[in-house]
Design a protein around this motif. Structure first.
Motif, PDB file in Angstrom:
ATOM      1  N   PRO A 273      60.395  32.176  39.662  1.00 45.85           N
ATOM      2  CA  PRO A 273      61.616  32.250  40.460  1.00 45.85           C
ATOM      3  C   PRO A 273      62.777  31.519  39.785  1.00 45.85           C
ATOM      4  O   PRO A 273      62.552  30.535  39.075  1.00 45.85           O
ATOM      5  CB  PRO A 273      61.224  31.530  41.769  1.00 45.85           C
ATOM      6  CG  PRO A 273      60.157  30.574  41.357  1.00 45.85           C
ATOM      7  CD  PRO A 273      59.384  31.277  40.282  1.00 45.85           C
TER       8      PRO A 273
ATOM      9  N   PHE B 224      51.099  32.284  35.725  1.00 47.71           N
ATOM     10  CA  PHE B 224      51.844  31.216  36.387  1.00 47.71           C
ATOM     11  C   PHE B 224      51.647  29.887  35.663  1.00 47.71           C
ATOM     12  O   PHE B 224      52.594  29.112  35.492  1.00 47.71           O
ATOM     13  CB  PHE B 224      51.380  31.070  37.840  1.00 47.71           C
ATOM     14  CG  PHE B 224      52.062  32.002  38.798  1.00 47.71           C
ATOM     15  CD1 PHE B 224      53.421  31.896  39.061  1.00 47.71           C
ATOM     16  CD2 PHE B 224      51.342  32.981  39.464  1.00 47.71           C
ATOM     17  CE1 PHE B 224      54.056  32.748  39.955  1.00 47.71           C
ATOM     18  CE2 PHE B 224      51.955  33.838  40.365  1.00 47.71           C
ATOM     19  CZ  PHE B 224      53.320  33.719  40.612  1.00 47.71           C
TER      20      PHE B 224
ATOM     21  N   ALA C 171      54.572  28.513  44.540  1.00 50.12           N
ATOM     22  CA  ALA C 171      54.540  29.906  44.109  1.00 50.12           C
ATOM     23  C   ALA C 171      53.138  30.501  44.173  1.00 50.12           C
ATOM     24  O   ALA C 171      52.138  29.786  44.220  1.00 50.12           O
ATOM     25  CB  ALA C 171      55.080  30.021  42.686  1.00 50.12           C
TER      26      ALA C 171
ATOM     27  N   LYS D  27      50.978  30.821  51.564  1.00 49.96           N
ATOM     28  CA  LYS D  27      51.931  29.789  51.145  1.00 49.96           C
ATOM     29  C   LYS D  27      52.760  29.281  52.329  1.00 49.96           C
ATOM     30  O   LYS D  27      52.891  28.081  52.541  1.00 49.96           O
ATOM     31  CB  LYS D  27      52.867  30.332  50.058  1.00 49.96           C
ATOM     32  CG  LYS D  27      52.178  30.790  48.791  1.00 49.96           C
ATOM     33  CD  LYS D  27      53.151  31.109  47.683  1.00 49.96           C
ATOM     34  CE  LYS D  27      54.187  32.160  48.016  1.00 49.96           C
ATOM     35  NZ  LYS D  27      53.586  33.486  48.306  1.00 49.96           N
TER      36      LYS D  27
ATOM     37  N   VAL E  34      64.976  32.763  47.622  1.00 56.09           N
ATOM     38  CA  VAL E  34      64.521  31.434  47.226  1.00 56.09           C
ATOM     39  C   VAL E  34      65.324  30.401  48.014  1.00 56.09           C
ATOM     40  O   VAL E  34      66.549  30.472  48.063  1.00 56.09           O
ATOM     41  CB  VAL E  34      64.734  31.222  45.712  1.00 56.09           C
ATOM     42  CG1 VAL E  34      64.306  29.821  45.303  1.00 56.09           C
ATOM     43  CG2 VAL E  34      63.956  32.269  44.922  1.00 56.09           C
TER      44      VAL E  34
ATOM     45  N   THR F  32      59.316  30.545  47.875  1.00 54.85           N
ATOM     46  CA  THR F  32      59.773  31.626  47.004  1.00 54.85           C
ATOM     47  C   THR F  32      59.111  32.944  47.362  1.00 54.85           C
ATOM     48  O   THR F  32      58.017  32.972  47.925  1.00 54.85           O
ATOM     49  CB  THR F  32      59.429  31.313  45.526  1.00 54.85           C
ATOM     50  OG1 THR F  32      58.007  31.265  45.385  1.00 54.85           O
ATOM     51  CG2 THR F  32      60.012  29.985  45.105  1.00 54.85           C
TER      52      THR F  32
END
Length: 290
Positions: free
Chosen positions: A70, A97, A162, A169, A201, A215
């Motif tokens: 992001p 990631f 993320a 999340k 975001v 995000t």
């Protein structure tokens, strides 16, 4: 001028949190000319129109870190969340990631959520990523497992939060601080993938101290800005082995007497992590051809 931090950006407006409150701001035209886009997380200086009470972003302070996707600035910690089930974890995406976080040089915590659904699978994943050199925690919002540990990790940090859609999340953040009132996504029964619920975001201030970025979920992560030679250094468990490779420029693919490949054969480095490295290296090479 007033000091503040950009907490949200929508449609050319930037919402800046200062000690006096939140101001809706536009950015000076000079940023467009200099091809600088203000980012959530930016520390800024603003001026306020006393009549309209709207502000103008006049200066953007130097960034400590900058994520491409992001698009956020000044994060010093990443918590990467995957579910152990519903949806099943995509380890290739998780490794992407992790490579991004290593590239940005931020501390990383891997969080496996919904561990109540498959404790055995969680233990396997915990071992895999602990052996790779990462801090791993397990959580279950449903049973309240790991929530206090999760809070301790968030305290006094600016954290990018993320992971793909549907892993929980937003539910984890709501369990941390209920008044955040974040939307939680349903899981599609048809394909077991989460519906996108976070549309932008946003930097959220935590009562316990610190900030967190909620995000949008991602299904892919493009890393083609990373150079071939850099990639091996972004796999933490490779670094201690590389010096024992026969060739200085070893890329750990077809070279003989490669210490990294030997570690994979002897199960000191996981096969899935190595396969992710090979796949990413292949993608980067193909992008460089065009």
């Amino acid at each position: 001028m007033i000091d503040g931090i950009i907490t949200k950006g929508i449609g050319g407006f930037y919402y800046v949190q200062s000690k006096d409150g939140i101001y809706e701001c536009r950015a000076r035209g000079k940023f467009r000319k200099e091809k600088i886009i203000p980012l959530v997380g930016d520390r800024v200086k603003i001026t306020i129109n006393n009549v309209s009470k709207q502000g103008v972003v006049e200066e953007i302070m130097d960034r400590d870190t900058e994520f491409i996707r992001p698009p956020v600035a000044n994060v010093n910690q990443a918590i990467i969340v995957f579910a152990v089930k519903k949806p099943d974890p995509n380890l290739m995406l998780l490794n992407r990631f992790l490579v991004m976080a290593e590239y940005e040089r931020v501390d990383v915590v891997v969080c496996f959520n919904k561990i109540d659904l498959d404790e055995k699978r969680y233990k396997e994943l915990q071992t895999l990523y602990t052996d790779a050199g990462y801090k791993v925690i397990g959580t279950s919002v449903k049973l309240g497992i790991g929530i206090e540990t999760f809070k301790d990790i968030l305290k006094d940090k600016i954290t990018v939060f993320a992971g793909p859609s549907g892993v929980g999340k937003s539910s984890l953040l709501n369990a941390t601080q209920p008044n955040l009132s974040l939307k939680t996504g349903e899981i599609s029964e048809k394909n077991k993938r989460g519906k996108h619920t976070t549309r932008h975001v946003e930097l959220l201030e935590l009562d316990l101290g610190g900030w967190v970025l909620d995000t949008p979920g991602f299904s892919s992560l493009n890393l083609d800005f990373i150079e071939e030679e850099e990639l091996q250094f972004l796999f933490k468990e490779f670094i201690s082995r590389m010096e024992f490779c026969r060739f200085n420029g070893c890329k750990h693919v077809n070279e003989p007497e490669c210490a990294v490949k030997e570690a994979v054969r002897n199960q000191f480095i996981s096969k899935s992590r190595y396969e992710s490295y090979i796949q990413l290296l292949k993608e980067i090479k193909e992008k460089r051809r065009y």
